[in-house]
Design a protein around this motif. Structure first.
Motif, PDB file in Angstrom:
ATOM      1  N   LEU A 162      -9.368  65.929  95.357  1.00 45.73           N
ATOM      2  CA  LEU A 162      -8.071  66.543  95.670  1.00 45.73           C
ATOM      3  C   LEU A 162      -7.000  66.090  94.685  1.00 45.73           C
ATOM      4  O   LEU A 162      -6.202  66.895  94.188  1.00 45.73           O
ATOM      5  CB  LEU A 162      -7.664  66.178  97.099  1.00 45.73           C
ATOM      6  N   ASP A 163      -6.995  64.793  94.358  1.00 41.71           N
ATOM      7  CA  ASP A 163      -6.016  64.282  93.384  1.00 41.71           C
ATOM      8  C   ASP A 163      -6.210  64.927  92.020  1.00 41.71           C
ATOM      9  O   ASP A 163      -5.242  65.295  91.339  1.00 41.71           O
ATOM     10  CB  ASP A 163      -6.163  62.751  93.251  1.00 41.71           C
ATOM     11  N   MET A 211      -7.546  67.834  91.373  1.00 43.31           N
ATOM     12  CA  MET A 211      -7.168  69.249  91.414  1.00 43.31           C
ATOM     13  C   MET A 211      -5.658  69.394  91.401  1.00 43.31           C
ATOM     14  O   MET A 211      -5.110  70.329  90.786  1.00 43.31           O
ATOM     15  CB  MET A 211      -7.769  69.904  92.671  1.00 43.31           C
ATOM     16  N   ARG A 212      -4.966  68.474  92.032  1.00 41.90           N
ATOM     17  CA  ARG A 212      -3.499  68.517  92.017  1.00 41.90           C
ATOM     18  C   ARG A 212      -2.972  68.318  90.595  1.00 41.90           C
ATOM     19  O   ARG A 212      -2.006  68.953  90.184  1.00 41.90           O
ATOM     20  CB  ARG A 212      -2.936  67.436  92.946  1.00 41.90           C
ATOM     21  N   GLU A 213      -3.631  67.434  89.851  1.00 36.08           N
ATOM     22  CA  GLU A 213      -3.221  67.206  88.465  1.00 36.08           C
ATOM     23  C   GLU A 213      -3.414  68.453  87.612  1.00 36.08           C
ATOM     24  O   GLU A 213      -2.694  68.681  86.636  1.00 36.08           O
ATOM     25  CB  GLU A 213      -4.024  66.043  87.876  1.00 36.08           C
ATOM     26  N   GLY A 258      -2.954  71.372  88.759  1.00 36.02           N
ATOM     27  CA  GLY A 258      -2.051  72.395  89.285  1.00 36.02           C
ATOM     28  C   GLY A 258      -2.709  73.381  90.189  1.00 36.02           C
ATOM     29  O   GLY A 258      -2.203  74.484  90.414  1.00 36.02           O
TER      30      GLY A 258
END
Length: 250
Positions: free
Chosen positions: A242-243, A245-247, A249
């Protein structure tokens, strides 16, 4: 229970070298894959993740021989797919590749058992009775073999699809969002079966997913963005995915 074969010194089940896929031509051309090089180890479960439009599905389709590369090479089980004719690709997909789709893709007029053995029959091969019995037992389908898809739950249909994908003992099983149409509990069961096929049968699984929890069942996660591999996570946790994928965007 069948034990997983040793993979020490074994060539990758699938690989891509400088893989490029372009749609269209001229100024409107879209470069969906931009020089991707990857190896997928035998007996390994790999999840491919990335934002929408990143090229992850295109990558899987090229690896599985469902789409032709513009340049570069794709090797599956020692065979270079880019050198095969359409007919040869059809035979290879039928005999050496397993597919699990989000929409199950079962034949509605056939029973569960007939759906499982259909690819073997199309290939003119006799099913291995012991292997099929093992799959049916592991997937808990013993009392569902005579049912048609409309008489099965979504989770049961996906288990039939997994049994169909594994029936031929393929080089690689490609799973495209296999839990996309399932609730979280049923999805977890399906992912556990895929994980079990890797651990106990030595199967190679490549899965495209957008779900960090689904990806956490894999041995590694390959991160794709703008048609390129931008990172990998070994022994992934849902939080780490999840982290990442957040990076990106996503």
């Amino acid at each position: 229970m069948t034990s997983a074969p040793s993979t020490v010194g074994v060539q990758p089940a699938a690989s891509a070298v400088d893989l490029v896929k372009t749609y269209g031509s001229g100024p409107t051309a879209v470069r969906a894959l931009d020089g991707v090089s990857l190896e997928f180890g035998t007996g390994q479960f790999t999840a491919i993740m990335g934002p929408s439009g990143s090229g992850k599905s295109t990558l899987m389709h090229c690896l599985a021989g469902l789409d032709a590369a513009t340049s570069g090479s794709v090797v599956l089980g020692g065979t270079d797919l880019t050198k095969l004719s359409d007919r040869q690709l059809t035979v290879l997909r039928r005999e050496r590749v397993g597919f699990v789709f989000q929409a199950f893709n079962l034949m509605p007029t056939l029973t569960a058992e007939q759906n499982i053995t259909l690819p073997l029959e199309l290939a003119g091969r006799r099913p291995d009775a012991d292997w099929l019995a093992t799959l049916v037992d592991v997937l808990g389908l013993g009392d569902r073999l005579r049912h048609r898809p409309s008489e099965l739950s979504g989770g049961q249909q996906q288990r039939v699809a997994i049994a169909r994908a594994l029936a031929s003992r393929p080089d690689v099983v490609f799973a495209d969002e296999p839990t996309g149409n399932l609730d979280s509990r049923t999805g977890a069961e399906v992912l556990s079966f895929l994980r079990q096929s890797v651990r106990e049968f030595g199967q190679t699984v490549v899965m495209v997913t957008h779900d960090p929890v689904a990806a956490s069942y894999a041995d590694r996660v390959v991160l794709v963005a703008d048609g390129r591999v931008v990172g990998e996570i070994d022994r992934p946790s849902a939080g780490a995915v999840l982290d990442a994928m957040r990076e990106l965007g996503a």
